[in-house]
Design a protein around this motif. Structure first.
Motif, mmCIF file in Angstrom:
data_model
loop_
_atom_site.group_PDB
_atom_site.id
_atom_site.type_symbol
_atom_site.label_atom_id
_atom_site.label_comp_id
_atom_site.label_asym_id
_atom_site.label_seq_id
_atom_site.Cartn_x
_atom_site.Cartn_y
_atom_site.Cartn_z
ATOM 1 N N VAL A 131 0.856 -1.184 0.000
ATOM 2 C CA VAL A 131 0.000 0.000 0.000
ATOM 3 C C VAL A 131 0.889 1.229 0.000
ATOM 4 N N CYS A 168 0.698 5.831 -0.820
ATOM 5 C CA CYS A 168 -0.075 7.030 -1.136
ATOM 6 C C CYS A 168 0.915 8.166 -1.335
ATOM 7 N N SER A 189 -2.107 3.458 12.074
ATOM 8 C CA SER A 189 -2.398 4.020 10.757
ATOM 9 C C SER A 189 -1.148 3.902 9.896
ATOM 10 N N TYR A 206 -0.427 5.965 7.553
ATOM 11 C CA TYR A 206 -0.022 7.309 7.140
ATOM 12 C C TYR A 206 1.169 7.786 7.960
ATOM 13 N N ILE A 226 1.743 7.675 2.543
ATOM 14 C CA ILE A 226 1.965 6.290 2.956
ATOM 15 C C ILE A 226 3.142 5.802 2.120
ATOM 16 N N HIS A 240 -9.499 -2.810 4.654
ATOM 17 C CA HIS A 240 -8.972 -2.772 6.004
ATOM 18 C C HIS A 240 -7.622 -3.481 5.963
ATOM 19 N N CYS A 276 -6.361 -0.592 9.935
ATOM 20 C CA CYS A 276 -6.896 0.709 9.554
ATOM 21 C C CYS A 276 -7.699 0.562 8.262
ATOM 22 N N LEU A 331 -8.899 1.985 4.812
ATOM 23 C CA LEU A 331 -8.518 2.946 3.787
ATOM 24 C C LEU A 331 -9.607 2.939 2.725
ATOM 25 N N TYR A 332 -9.932 4.109 2.200
ATOM 26 C CA TYR A 332 -10.983 4.218 1.184
ATOM 27 C C TYR A 332 -10.358 4.421 -0.185
ATOM 28 N N ASP A 388 -8.402 10.207 -2.409
ATOM 29 C CA ASP A 388 -7.116 9.826 -1.838
ATOM 30 C C ASP A 388 -6.363 8.949 -2.842
ATOM 31 N N ILE A 440 -4.477 6.458 -3.105
ATOM 32 C CA ILE A 440 -3.931 5.243 -2.499
ATOM 33 C C ILE A 440 -3.770 4.167 -3.565
#
Length: 144
Positions: free
Chosen positions: A11, A13, A60, A62, A81, A111, A127, A129-130, A135, A137
């Motif tokens: 993951v 970002c 998190s 982030y 991220i 999640h 956490c 994440l959407y 965002d 991501i």
């Protein structure tokens, strides 16, 4: 791509600039990627609270630069991220996109759980994440 529980993913970002609003048990920042959608009954104030510190139970992916400990309300920081190997706790597809008070609304939620927290209760360990909204991501399969 639909992710399955237990999948190992990377993951990330890309970084964006944010302003610190509050610092207490959480560090609260003006979220740089979303816009509040005032046409909904759900009200989002444009801020996200991120846990920080070793004693905090929540987690998190982030990261803030400079680190949260060095920041004060009014400071400007970078939120991102860095590429991180995580596990999928659960995955949700939203059709239509899920109204959470911001625009664009996300089309999925994932999640994620870090490897060192896999022995904890899954909801507390990770956490949400959407995805598919504002965002930026990225979720990619982890190469073993």
């Amino acid at each position: 791509m639909v992710h399955q529980v237990g999948d190992e993913v990377i993951v990330s970002c890309e970084p964006a600039t944010a302003r610190v609003v509050e610092k207490h048990r959480y560090i609260v920042v003006e979220w740089p990627w979303r816009t509040a959608d005032n046409s909904l009954n759900i009200r989002w104030n444009g801020q996200v609270a991120l846990p920080y510190g070793d004693s905090h139970q929540e987690w998190s992916p982030y990261r803030l630069e400079p680190a949260a400990f060095a920041l004060r309300p009014g400071d400007v920081c970078t939120v991102s991220i860095p590429p991180t190997r995580l596990y999928v706790g659960h995955y949700e597809k939203y059709d239509p996109p899920r109204n959470l008070g911001w625009t664009p609304a996300p089309t999925a939620g994932i999640h994620v759980i870090p490897p060192e927290r896999m022995d904890m209760d899954r909801e507390d360990a990770g956490c949400m994440l959407y995805l598919g909204g504002a965002d930026p991501i990225r979720v990619e399969p982890a190469g073993n």
